[in-house]
Design an enzyme around this catalytic site. Structure first.
Site, PDB file in Angstrom:
ATOM      1  CB  ALA A  91      -0.806  -0.120   1.564  1.00 57.49           C
ATOM      2  CG  PHE A 102       4.188   2.071  -5.888  1.00 53.37           C
ATOM      3  CD1 PHE A 102       5.334   2.227  -5.617  1.00 53.37           C
ATOM      4  CD2 PHE A 102       3.405   2.355  -7.120  1.00 53.37           C
ATOM      5  CE1 PHE A 102       5.985   2.427  -6.740  1.00 53.37           C
ATOM      6  CE2 PHE A 102       4.125   2.289  -8.264  1.00 53.37           C
ATOM      7  CZ  PHE A 102       5.589   2.268  -8.112  1.00 53.37           C
ATOM      8  CG  ASP A 103      -2.600   2.745  -7.665  1.00 51.55           C
ATOM      9  OD1 ASP A 103      -2.563   3.652  -7.932  1.00 51.55           O
ATOM     10  OD2 ASP A 103      -2.874   1.688  -8.277  1.00 51.55           O
ATOM     11  CB  THR A 131      -4.168   4.484   3.264  1.00 48.61           C
ATOM     12  OG1 THR A 131      -3.273   3.282   4.153  1.00 48.61           O
ATOM     13  CG2 THR A 131      -5.481   4.707   4.272  1.00 48.61           C
ATOM     14  CG  ASN A 148       6.154   7.676   4.169  1.00 48.88           C
ATOM     15  OD1 ASN A 148       4.878   8.231   4.162  1.00 48.88           O
ATOM     16  ND2 ASN A 148       6.416   6.254   4.279  1.00 48.88           N
ATOM     17  N   GLY A 185       1.065  11.298   5.030  1.00 54.48           N
ATOM     18  CA  GLY A 185       0.115  11.524   5.905  1.00 54.48           C
ATOM     19  C   GLY A 185      -1.407  11.361   4.998  1.00 54.48           C
ATOM     20  CG  PHE A 186      -3.651   8.063   5.450  1.00 54.56           C
ATOM     21  CD1 PHE A 186      -2.786   7.306   5.159  1.00 54.56           C
ATOM     22  CD2 PHE A 186      -4.570   7.975   6.658  1.00 54.56           C
ATOM     23  CE1 PHE A 186      -2.531   6.091   6.112  1.00 54.56           C
ATOM     24  CE2 PHE A 186      -4.428   6.951   7.279  1.00 54.56           C
ATOM     25  CZ  PHE A 186      -3.293   5.855   7.187  1.00 54.56           C
ATOM     26  CG  ASN A 211      -4.197   0.271   3.272  1.00 54.45           C
ATOM     27  OD1 ASN A 211      -4.771   1.220   4.023  1.00 54.45           O
ATOM     28  ND2 ASN A 211      -3.217  -0.538   3.689  1.00 54.45           N
ATOM     29  CB  SER A 223      -0.018   5.311   8.783  1.00 53.88           C
ATOM     30  OG  SER A 223       0.369   6.587   8.356  1.00 53.88           O
ATOM     31  CG  ASN A 243       3.690   9.538   8.448  1.00 50.03           C
ATOM     32  OD1 ASN A 243       4.587   9.828   9.331  1.00 50.03           O
ATOM     33  ND2 ASN A 243       3.791   8.462   7.272  1.00 50.03           N
ATOM     34  CB  THR A 244      -2.891   9.625  10.206  1.00 52.14           C
ATOM     35  OG1 THR A 244      -2.759   9.742   8.941  1.00 52.14           O
ATOM     36  CG2 THR A 244      -4.384  10.105  10.861  1.00 52.14           C
ATOM     37  CE  LYS A 276       1.304  -1.942   5.781  1.00 50.55           C
ATOM     38  NZ  LYS A 276       1.257  -1.333   4.385  1.00 50.55           N
ATOM     39  CG  ASN A 315       2.392   1.010   7.939  1.00 50.96           C
ATOM     40  OD1 ASN A 315       3.247   1.598   7.280  1.00 50.96           O
ATOM     41  ND2 ASN A 315       1.127   1.241   7.977  1.00 50.96           N
ATOM     42  CB  THR A 316       6.768   2.928   7.810  1.00 51.52           C
ATOM     43  OG1 THR A 316       5.907   3.849   8.330  1.00 51.52           O
ATOM     44  CG2 THR A 316       6.675   2.728   6.221  1.00 51.52           C
ATOM     45  N   GLY A 365      11.022  -4.056   4.135  1.00 48.10           N
ATOM     46  CA  GLY A 365      12.511  -4.367   3.981  1.00 48.10           C
ATOM     47  C   GLY A 365      12.993  -5.360   3.065  1.00 48.10           C
TER      48      GLY A 365
HETATM   49  C1  LIG Z   1       6.136   6.624   0.327  1.00 44.77           C
HETATM   50  C2  LIG Z   1       5.147   5.477   1.350  1.00 44.77           C
HETATM   51  C3  LIG Z   1       4.044   5.655   1.415  1.00 44.77           C
HETATM   52  C4  LIG Z   1       3.257   4.631   2.073  1.00 44.77           C
HETATM   53  N1  LIG Z   1       1.875   4.566   2.397  1.00 44.77           N
HETATM   54  C5  LIG Z   1       1.224   3.881   2.849  1.00 44.77           C
HETATM   55  C6  LIG Z   1      -0.124   3.833   3.039  1.00 44.77           C
HETATM   56  O1  LIG Z   1      -0.931   5.024   2.612  1.00 44.77           O
HETATM   57  N2  LIG Z   1      -0.816   2.786   3.775  1.00 44.77           N
HETATM   58  C7  LIG Z   1      -0.129   1.759   4.418  1.00 44.77           C
HETATM   59  O2  LIG Z   1      -0.839   1.056   4.591  1.00 44.77           O
HETATM   60  N3  LIG Z   1       1.122   1.611   4.039  1.00 44.77           N
HETATM   61  C8  LIG Z   1       1.954   2.542   3.270  1.00 44.77           C
HETATM   62  N4  LIG Z   1       3.375   2.598   3.294  1.00 44.77           N
HETATM   63  C9  LIG Z   1       4.032   1.488   3.949  1.00 44.77           C
HETATM   64  C10 LIG Z   1       4.288   0.223   2.980  1.00 44.77           C
HETATM   65  O3  LIG Z   1       3.100  -0.207   2.184  1.00 44.77           O
HETATM   66  C11 LIG Z   1       5.046  -0.758   3.614  1.00 44.77           C
HETATM   67  O4  LIG Z   1       4.303  -1.367   4.657  1.00 44.77           O
HETATM   68  C12 LIG Z   1       6.308  -0.366   4.131  1.00 44.77           C
HETATM   69  O5  LIG Z   1       6.938   0.636   3.280  1.00 44.77           O
HETATM   70  C13 LIG Z   1       7.351  -1.381   4.455  1.00 44.77           C
HETATM   71  O6  LIG Z   1       7.761  -2.066   3.212  1.00 44.77           O
HETATM   72  P1  LIG Z   1       9.263  -1.703   2.339  1.00 44.77           P
HETATM   73  O7  LIG Z   1      10.145  -1.890   3.374  1.00 44.77           O
HETATM   74  O8  LIG Z   1       8.989  -2.804   1.291  1.00 44.77           O
HETATM   75  O9  LIG Z   1       8.811  -0.314   1.754  1.00 44.77           O
HETATM   76  C14 LIG Z   1       3.980   3.587   2.718  1.00 44.77           C
HETATM   77  C15 LIG Z   1       5.373   3.505   2.245  1.00 44.77           C
HETATM   78  C16 LIG Z   1       6.255   4.379   1.638  1.00 44.77           C
HETATM   79  C17 LIG Z   1       7.547   4.347   1.513  1.00 44.77           C
END
Ligand SMILES: Cc1cc2nc3c(=O)[nH]c(=O)nc-3n(C[C@H](O)[C@H](O)[C@H](O)COP(=O)(O)O)c2cc1C
Length: 345
Positions: free
Chosen positions: A66, A68-69, A90, A115, A118-119, A143, A179, A181-182, A217, A246-247, A300
């Site tokens: 989630a 990316f799109d 999301t 990042n 912030g949705f 999502n 997330s 960021n919210t 998630k 998530n991050t 990762g």
């Molecule tokens: C720029 C960016 C935006 C993201 N936006 C969302 C999001 O809107 N919703 C969500 O559930 N995760 C979001 N993620 C988290 C990713 O879906 C993923 O859980 C996280 O980046 C860990 O995977 P990776 O290490 O392969 O990037 C975002 C990650 C990045 C880098």
């Protein structure tokens, strides 16, 4: 090939590079023969890569994570990169701009990103206008989240709203409560609150003609006690699985000076430095639950061995975001090759 493209792309500010890549791929796919070439190179999936979960058949277990799109605008084009499924969002009920820029940072030495988007999204209604055009046969996850200005006490209304609007157009749902960021969103992971939120959503889901899988998630920053709570909630609500993770808000071990860290500021860290913790969380959930529910492993993955490790730890499917930015579709192809090799042996 992607390395050359990336060196040009990385001259641009990250969000611009993202938009540019999407536009270039879109144009490229119009060139006669390119769709066929991409299909042959990245999408010709062996039947042994198929995975069936929740009654859905995934052509391979490697998905696009989630974020990316966010607006369901890119899934058709990026499906040519070989993903077995794509998670949009999301998405929030109402459109929102997200945080001010800059809000996305590359940490090249760490093969990572930070990042605080912030949705930012056009809202769930807008996304459905894109999903109505869906032609290609690829599994899509929706999502969902809450708007920034919705108080946590009323968050359930936002999730229900997004769920109902998206319901006809996606194959599975992800309730994003992780997330960083919210403001206060992660508080929704607290046991009582999360149990209530997921129960209400599941009740609504069960009243639909054909209920869809609902996953939650979670953040990599949860304690073991909190992970125990997640296992309990998933099993007792019940819902269909977990996306881990998530991050992270953790900044340990990064190849960044204190000054650079301060300059970047708040946000969620993704990519290589997240890999170990994310796999630990997957393993913990899988062990504690006796593999009672499917886990989608994300965080990762930047090599085939990272992917295999997540699967060995208990993930049924995996997702990638940051690794895809750094390595392009070759990473997906290499992971699928490694999975096939493992299937043979
Ligand atoms: C720029 C960016 C935006 C993201 N936006 C969302 C999001 O809107 N919703 C969500 O559930 N995760 C979001 N993620 C988290 C990713 O879906 C993923 O859980 C996280 O980046 C860990 O995977 P990776 O290490 O392969 O990037 C975002 C990650 C990045 C880098």
């Amino acid at each position: 090939m992607y390395k050359i493209f990336r060196s040009i792309l990385f001259l641009f500010e990250p969000e611009k590079a993202h938009a540019l890549t999407a536009r270039l791929l879109h144009v490229l796919l119009f060139v006669p023969g390119v769709k066929r070439l991409f299909t042959r190179k990245f999408c010709a999936d062996d039947d042994r890569l198929k995975r069936t979960l929740w009654g859905l058949t995934f052509s391979n277990p490697v998905g696009l994570a989630a974020g990316f799109d966010k607006n369901a605008r890119l899934y058709t084009d990026f499906s040519y990169c070989g993903f077995g499924f794509i998670e949009i969002g999301t998405l929030t009920p109402r459109p929102q701009k997200g945080n001010p820029r800059p809000r996305l940072f590359r940490l090249k030495k760490d093969q990572a990103l930070i990042n605080r988007m912030g949705f930012n999204n056009h809202g769930v209604e807008w996304a459905t206008s894109q999903l109505k055009k869906r032609k290609k046969n690829i599994i899509i996850g929706g999502n969902i989240g809450k708007n920034k200005d919705t108080h946590n006490d009323l968050a359930v209304n936002d999730y229900l709203d997004a769920f109902e609007t998206l319901y006809p157009y996606v194959d599975y749902f992800v309730v994003n409560v992780s997330s960083p960021n919210t403001p206060n969103l992660r508080e929704l992971q607290e046991k009582k609150t999360l149990k209530k939120l997921l129960s209400i959503l599941q009740e609504r889901n069960k009243s639909m003609p054909s209920p869809k899988p609902i996953l939650v998630k979670i953040a990599p920053d949860l304690s073991n006690q909190q992970l125990d709570d997640i296992v309990d909630i998933v099993l007792t609500t019940p819902i269909d699985g977990v996306i881990a993770t998530n991050t992270t808000v953790d900044r340990h071990g990064l190849d960044l000076s204190q000054q650079e860290k301060q300059h970047i500021g708040a946000g969620g860290l993704s990519g290589q430095p997240l890999n170990k913790r994310s796999t630990e969380v997957i393993r913990y959930l899988a062990d504690k639950s006796n593999r009672a529910f499917p886990i989608i492993g994300v965080g990762g993955i930047s090599s085939p061995s990272d992917a295999l490790e997540k699967i060995e730890a208990g993930a049924s499917l995996i997702q990638i975001y940051t690794g895809f930015i750094y390595q392009g579709p070759k990473l997906i192809r290499d992971i699928k090759r490694a999975l096939l090799k493992m299937a043979k042996s």
